[in-house]
Design a protein around this motif. Structure first.
Motif, PDB file in Angstrom:
ATOM      1  N   GLN A   5      40.868 -16.135  12.063  1.00 17.52           N
ATOM      2  CA  GLN A   5      40.672 -15.316  13.253  1.00 17.52           C
ATOM      3  C   GLN A   5      40.148 -16.209  14.363  1.00 17.52           C
ATOM      4  O   GLN A   5      39.343 -17.111  14.117  1.00 17.52           O
ATOM      5  CB  GLN A   5      39.665 -14.212  12.958  1.00 17.52           C
ATOM      6  N   VAL A  48      44.170 -12.396  15.863  1.00 22.38           N
ATOM      7  CA  VAL A  48      44.930 -13.005  14.779  1.00 22.38           C
ATOM      8  C   VAL A  48      46.302 -13.259  15.394  1.00 22.38           C
ATOM      9  O   VAL A  48      46.912 -12.347  15.969  1.00 22.38           O
ATOM     10  CB  VAL A  48      45.033 -12.084  13.549  1.00 22.38           C
ATOM     11  N   GLY A  73      42.684 -10.454   5.501  1.00 20.18           N
ATOM     12  CA  GLY A  73      43.766  -9.582   5.949  1.00 20.18           C
ATOM     13  C   GLY A  73      44.307  -8.858   4.737  1.00 20.18           C
ATOM     14  O   GLY A  73      44.697  -9.498   3.763  1.00 20.18           O
ATOM     15  N   PHE A 103      45.539  -4.106  12.089  1.00 23.74           N
ATOM     16  CA  PHE A 103      46.560  -5.143  12.211  1.00 23.74           C
ATOM     17  C   PHE A 103      47.840  -4.523  12.733  1.00 23.74           C
ATOM     18  O   PHE A 103      48.007  -3.308  12.671  1.00 23.74           O
ATOM     19  CB  PHE A 103      46.838  -5.644  10.781  1.00 23.74           C
ATOM     20  N   VAL A 114      42.049  -6.033   9.190  1.00 24.92           N
ATOM     21  CA  VAL A 114      41.267  -7.269   9.172  1.00 24.92           C
ATOM     22  C   VAL A 114      39.837  -6.890   8.829  1.00 24.92           C
ATOM     23  O   VAL A 114      39.271  -5.977   9.443  1.00 24.92           O
ATOM     24  CB  VAL A 114      41.305  -7.980  10.538  1.00 24.92           C
ATOM     25  N   LYS A 116      35.920  -8.556   8.140  1.00 29.05           N
ATOM     26  CA  LYS A 116      34.956  -9.654   8.082  1.00 29.05           C
ATOM     27  C   LYS A 116      33.930  -9.228   7.056  1.00 29.05           C
ATOM     28  O   LYS A 116      33.248  -8.217   7.222  1.00 29.05           O
ATOM     29  CB  LYS A 116      34.313  -9.883   9.446  1.00 29.05           C
TER      30      LYS A 116
END
Length: 144
Positions: A5, A48, A73, A103, A114, A116
């Motif tokens: 990313q 992305v 992802g 996404f 996505v 984190k």
């Protein structure tokens, strides 16, 4: 799948987002996902793209402050509770989600997300299942 990313730090003023997108467009870099977190004075644009290393270089050459981060992802069923099913697996494994965004989708049956998380490798392992093993998320020009 672990993907790269790009975070771009921007002043919160008219035209700054368009400047970033113009730099990427001129280099034929395609957006696959995008999210903006903002405050009164600045924003963090998370991207992305299909060519992350090239994007970082051209953005830095254009004097943007850029940072890369590894994120997860994933492909989820595009149905009520599809994302929830995957998040329950992460929760059961004690994995914290710091942020999430959608996404670009390639079909009506699956959605892309996505994530984190605080432990990428463990999260990737937890979310792999026999029916997804070896299944490419998208065609070769998607990202990976």
């Amino acid at each position: 799948m672990i993907i790269k990313q790009i975070a771009v730090f921007l002043e919160n003023r008219p035209g700054k987002l368009a400047e970033v997108l113009e730099v990427l467009s001129r280099q034929d870099i395609n957006l696959r996902a995008m999210s903006v977190a903002d405050t009164a004075d600045f924003g963090i644009l998370r991207l992305v793209v299909n060519e992350p290393d090239k994007a970082v270089q051209v953005l830095r050459d254009a004097n943007f402050a850029v940072k890369t981060t590894s994120v997860l992802g994933i492909k989820v069923s595009d149905k009520p509770g599809g994302l929830l099913d995957e998040l329950k697996k992460l929760n059961a494994a004690g994995i914290n989600i710091e942020y999430v965004y959608a996404f670009a989708a390639a079909s009506v049956h699956d959605a892309r997300v996505v994530l984190k998380v605080d432990d990428l490798e463990k999260a990737e392992q937890v979310l792999q299942s026999p029916d997804k093993a070896g299944d490419p998320v998208d065609g070769p020009n998607f990202y990976w």
